[in-house]
Design a protein around this motif. Structure first.
Motif, mmCIF file in Angstrom:
data_model
loop_
_atom_site.group_PDB
_atom_site.id
_atom_site.type_symbol
_atom_site.label_atom_id
_atom_site.label_comp_id
_atom_site.label_asym_id
_atom_site.label_seq_id
_atom_site.Cartn_x
_atom_site.Cartn_y
_atom_site.Cartn_z
ATOM 1 N N THR A 109 0.843 -1.189 0.000
ATOM 2 C CA THR A 109 0.000 0.000 0.000
ATOM 3 C C THR A 109 0.885 1.247 0.000
ATOM 4 N N VAL A 110 0.259 2.408 -0.180
ATOM 5 C CA VAL A 110 1.036 3.643 -0.324
ATOM 6 C C VAL A 110 1.487 4.195 1.021
ATOM 7 N N TYR A 111 0.864 3.819 2.112
ATOM 8 C CA TYR A 111 1.185 4.404 3.417
ATOM 9 C C TYR A 111 2.652 4.208 3.777
ATOM 10 N N GLY A 112 3.143 3.029 3.476
ATOM 11 C CA GLY A 112 4.551 2.783 3.770
ATOM 12 C C GLY A 112 4.740 1.959 5.029
ATOM 13 N N THR A 113 5.779 1.128 5.031
ATOM 14 C CA THR A 113 6.062 0.223 6.136
ATOM 15 C C THR A 113 7.571 0.091 6.277
ATOM 16 N N ARG A 114 8.052 0.231 7.501
ATOM 17 C CA ARG A 114 9.508 0.140 7.715
ATOM 18 C C ARG A 114 9.898 -1.324 7.939
ATOM 19 N N VAL A 124 8.818 1.656 3.204
ATOM 20 C CA VAL A 124 8.607 1.169 1.844
ATOM 21 C C VAL A 124 7.112 1.220 1.571
ATOM 22 N N GLY A 125 6.704 1.924 0.517
ATOM 23 C CA GLY A 125 5.285 2.028 0.171
ATOM 24 C C GLY A 125 5.100 1.965 -1.331
ATOM 25 N N VAL A 126 4.701 0.821 -1.847
ATOM 26 C CA VAL A 126 4.604 0.627 -3.295
ATOM 27 C C VAL A 126 3.419 1.375 -3.875
ATOM 28 N N GLY A 127 2.253 1.277 -3.230
ATOM 29 C CA GLY A 127 1.068 2.001 -3.684
ATOM 30 C C GLY A 127 0.285 1.328 -4.786
ATOM 31 N N ASP A 192 3.025 14.854 -23.912
ATOM 32 C CA ASP A 192 2.184 15.408 -24.986
ATOM 33 C C ASP A 192 1.609 16.768 -24.602
ATOM 34 N N ALA A 193 1.464 16.999 -23.290
ATOM 35 C CA ALA A 193 0.934 18.278 -22.810
ATOM 36 C C ALA A 193 2.046 19.295 -22.561
ATOM 37 N N GLY A 194 3.271 18.931 -22.890
ATOM 38 C CA GLY A 194 4.391 19.842 -22.693
ATOM 39 C C GLY A 194 4.889 19.912 -21.266
ATOM 40 N N LEU A 195 4.588 18.889 -20.465
ATOM 41 C CA LEU A 195 4.999 18.841 -19.066
ATOM 42 C C LEU A 195 6.118 17.818 -18.886
ATOM 43 N N ALA A 196 7.001 18.099 -17.961
ATOM 44 C CA ALA A 196 8.110 17.177 -17.693
ATOM 45 C C ALA A 196 8.306 17.049 -16.185
ATOM 46 N N PRO A 197 7.393 16.368 -15.500
ATOM 47 C CA PRO A 197 7.528 16.212 -14.045
ATOM 48 C C PRO A 197 8.836 15.512 -13.670
ATOM 49 N N GLU A 198 9.392 15.932 -12.548
ATOM 50 C CA GLU A 198 10.621 15.302 -12.083
ATOM 51 C C GLU A 198 10.358 13.873 -11.607
ATOM 52 N N ARG A 199 9.190 13.651 -11.021
ATOM 53 C CA ARG A 199 8.835 12.320 -10.516
ATOM 54 C C ARG A 199 7.386 12.025 -10.861
ATOM 55 N N VAL A 200 7.098 10.777 -11.182
ATOM 56 C CA VAL A 200 5.744 10.335 -11.518
ATOM 57 C C VAL A 200 5.428 9.123 -10.651
ATOM 58 N N PHE A 201 4.276 9.148 -10.001
ATOM 59 C CA PHE A 201 3.911 8.085 -9.067
ATOM 60 C C PHE A 201 2.445 7.734 -9.273
ATOM 61 N N ALA A 202 2.164 6.476 -9.636
ATOM 62 C CA ALA A 202 0.798 5.990 -9.821
ATOM 63 C C ALA A 202 0.339 5.263 -8.559
ATOM 64 N N ILE A 203 -0.879 5.579 -8.113
ATOM 65 C CA ILE A 203 -1.426 5.034 -6.872
ATOM 66 C C ILE A 203 -2.811 4.466 -7.156
ATOM 67 N N ALA A 204 -3.068 3.253 -6.704
ATOM 68 C CA ALA A 204 -4.367 2.622 -6.940
ATOM 69 C C ALA A 204 -5.484 3.421 -6.277
ATOM 70 N N ALA A 205 -6.606 3.521 -6.961
ATOM 71 C CA ALA A 205 -7.772 4.223 -6.436
ATOM 72 C C ALA A 205 -8.445 3.373 -5.354
ATOM 73 N N PRO A 206 -9.349 3.955 -4.558
ATOM 74 C CA PRO A 206 -10.025 3.190 -3.513
ATOM 75 C C PRO A 206 -10.721 1.941 -4.048
ATOM 76 N N PHE A 207 -10.424 0.799 -3.436
ATOM 77 C CA PHE A 207 -11.118 -0.469 -3.622
ATOM 78 C C PHE A 207 -10.889 -1.131 -4.986
ATOM 79 N N THR A 208 -10.007 -0.597 -5.810
ATOM 80 C CA THR A 208 -9.884 -1.148 -7.163
ATOM 81 C C THR A 208 -8.515 -0.844 -7.755
ATOM 82 N N THR A 209 -8.097 -1.659 -8.709
ATOM 83 C CA THR A 209 -6.917 -1.355 -9.514
ATOM 84 C C THR A 209 -7.316 -1.016 -10.948
ATOM 85 N N LEU A 210 -8.594 -0.731 -11.160
ATOM 86 C CA LEU A 210 -9.050 -0.295 -12.479
ATOM 87 C C LEU A 210 -8.741 1.171 -12.728
ATOM 88 N N VAL A 211 -8.821 1.985 -11.664
ATOM 89 C CA VAL A 211 -8.581 3.422 -11.768
ATOM 90 C C VAL A 211 -7.357 3.776 -10.929
#
Length: 356
Positions: A109-114, A124-127, A192-211
Motif C-alpha cells: 500500500t502507499v502508506y509505507g512500512t519500515r 517502503v510504500g509501493v502504492g 504530450d501536454a508539454g509537461l516534464a515532471p521530475e517524478r511520476v507516481f501511480a497510486i491505486a484508487a479506492p477499492f480497485t486497480t481499475l482506476v
C-alpha cells in the motif's frame, strides 16, 4: 491493509502450515490473531499527531524484529498446544510467516512500512493496491470462513486454501505490473501536454486497480491525472495542476514536524495557508484538496512572522467533495469526467499569499 484482511491472511497462512496438525479451525484462529498483532502499535504513545502518523508501521512491522519475536511467541504456542510439541521449528517458521506477510502486504500500500528497521529506517510504500481491496481479500476470507467450519483436514479444503493463497498473491503481483504501465502511460500524456515532471507516481484508487491516481511532481507545482484501464486509447484525460507551496515550505526550515512529513511522504507533500496556519498535506493519500492526512504545524504571528505550533490534524476540508462518487463511477467505466473539486481549485500560477 485493513484489519479484516490482515486477519484473513494470517489465518490462511497459519492454516496452510498447521492445519493438518491442529485442525483448520484452531489453526485459522491462531493465525488470525498472529496476523493482527503487528498493528498493536496503534496503542503505543506518541508525542504528537505527526509522530503517530509517520511512525505507525514502524518496528512492529520490521522483518528483522519478526525474526527475533517468532521463537518467543512460537514457544508459547508449542506449550499451549500439545500437538505442536514435536514441530517446534515449524511453529516458529509459521509465526514468522504470519508476521512477515502482514508487513509485506502493508508495504504494497502507499502508506509505507519500515520492513527493514533498524537497518533501513525509511518506509517502503509501493502504492499498487488500496488499503481495502475486495479482489485481494475475498478469496482469503472465503477460505478462512471455510476453515472455521471444519475440524478436520481434507483434500478438497487443501486445494481451495491453496487456490486462495495463489490467486491473492498473484493479484498483488499483477497490481505492480499495472502500476508500472500506468506510470508509463502518464509520462506519455504529460509529455504530450508539454509537461516534464521530475517524478511520476501511480497510486491505486479506492477499492480497485481499475482506476489510478497519478501524481506528476515538480518543484513548485504538481499535476493530478486519473487513468482508467477502460479509457479510450485515443483519449487524453484531464490534467489538474496545483500549487505545491515550495516557497512557503522554506518558512518551515528547522521545523521538526515538517522535516518528518517531508521524509515520510518522500517529497510528495503540499504546503498552504489555511486561515493563519500553515498546513502540510501528504499528496499520496486522498484527493485534492481533502487529503486524508493534513497537519497544521505553524501559525502566523501578529508581526507577520511564522512560528511552529504543536501539530494538529487539519479537518477544514471534507474528505469527499460533492460529485466525487459520480465522478469515480464514470472513471471506473472509462467514461470521461471532470472532477469539480479540482477543476475549481485556484490557478497555481496566479497570485499567492506572501510566503513568510
Amino acid at each position: 491493509m485493513d484489519s479484516l484482511t490482515q486477519f484473513a491472511l494470517g489465518a490462511a497462512v497459519s492454516t496452510a502450515c498447521l492445519g493438518k496438525t491442529l485442525g483448520p479451525r484452531k489453526a485459522a484462529l491462531v493465525g488470525g490473531v498472529l496476523g493482527t498483532l503487528p498493528d498493536l502499535d496503534v496503542f503505543l504513545p506518541f508525542d504528537d499527531p505527526v509522530d503517530s502518523f509517520v511512525f505507525h508501521r514502524g518496528w512492529t512491522h520490521s522483518l528483522i524484529v519478526h525474526a527475533l519475536a517468532a521463537p518467543l511467541i512460537g514457544e508459547v504456542l508449542v506449550r499451549l498446544f500439545r500437538a505442536l510439541r514435536t514441530q517446534r521449528l515449524w511453529v516458529y517458521a509459521t509465526v514468522y510467516l504470519c508476521f512477515a506477510t502482514h508487513a509485506l502486504i502493508d508495504a504494497i500500500t502507499v502508506y509505507g512500512t519500515r520492513i527493514l528497521w533498524p537497518l533501513y529506517p525509511d518506509p517502503v510504500g509501493v502504492g499498487s493496491v488500496f488499503i481495502i481491496d475486495p479482489l485481494y481479500t475475498l478469496p482469503l476470507l472465503a477460505a478462512v470462513i471455510w476453515a472455521l467450519f471444519k475440524r478436520d483436514w481434507g483434500r478438497g479444503f487443501a486445494r481451495g486454501l491453496t487456490a486462495a493463497l495463489v490467486v491473492s498473491t498473484a493479484y498483488l503481483g499483477l497490481s505492480v505490473v499495472l502500476q508500472d504501465r500506468m506510470e508509463a502511460r502518464a509520462r506519455t500524456i504529460f509529455a504530450d501536454a508539454g509537461l516534464a515532471p521530475e517524478r511520476v507516481f501511480a497510486i491505486a484508487a479506492p477499492f480497485t486497480t481499475l482506476v489510478w491516481k497519478v501524481i506528476g511532481l515538480e518543484d513548485g507545482r504538481y499535476h493530478n491525472l486519473y487513468l482508467s484501464f477502460l479509457d479510450d486509447p485515443d483519449a487524453r484525460p484531464r490534467i489538474y495542476t496545483h500549487a505545491r507551496g515550495a516557497d512557503l515550505a522554506r518558512c518551515l526550515d528547522e521545523t521538526p514536524a515538517f522535516d518528518k512529513l517531508a521524509w515520510f511522504s518522500r517529497g510528495f507533500y503540499r504546503v498552504e495557508w489555511v486561515d493563519d496556519r500553515i498546513v502540510v498535506s501528504d499528496l499520496r493519500m486522498g484527493l485534492t484538496p481533502g487529503y486524508a492526512f493534513r497537519f497544521a504545524i505553524a501559525r502566523e504571528t501578529g508581526d507577520g512572522a511564522t512560528v511552529a505550533i504543536y501539530p494538529e490534524r487539519d479537518l477544514s476540508h471534507r474528505r469527499n467533495a460533492d460529485g466525487d462518487v459520480d465522478w469515480l463511477l464514470a472513471r471506473l467505466q472509462g467514461r470521461p469526467a471532470v472532477r469539480m473539486a479540482e477543476d475549481l481549485s485556484p490557478d497555481p500560477d496566479g497570485p499567492v499569499r506572501r510566503m513568510c
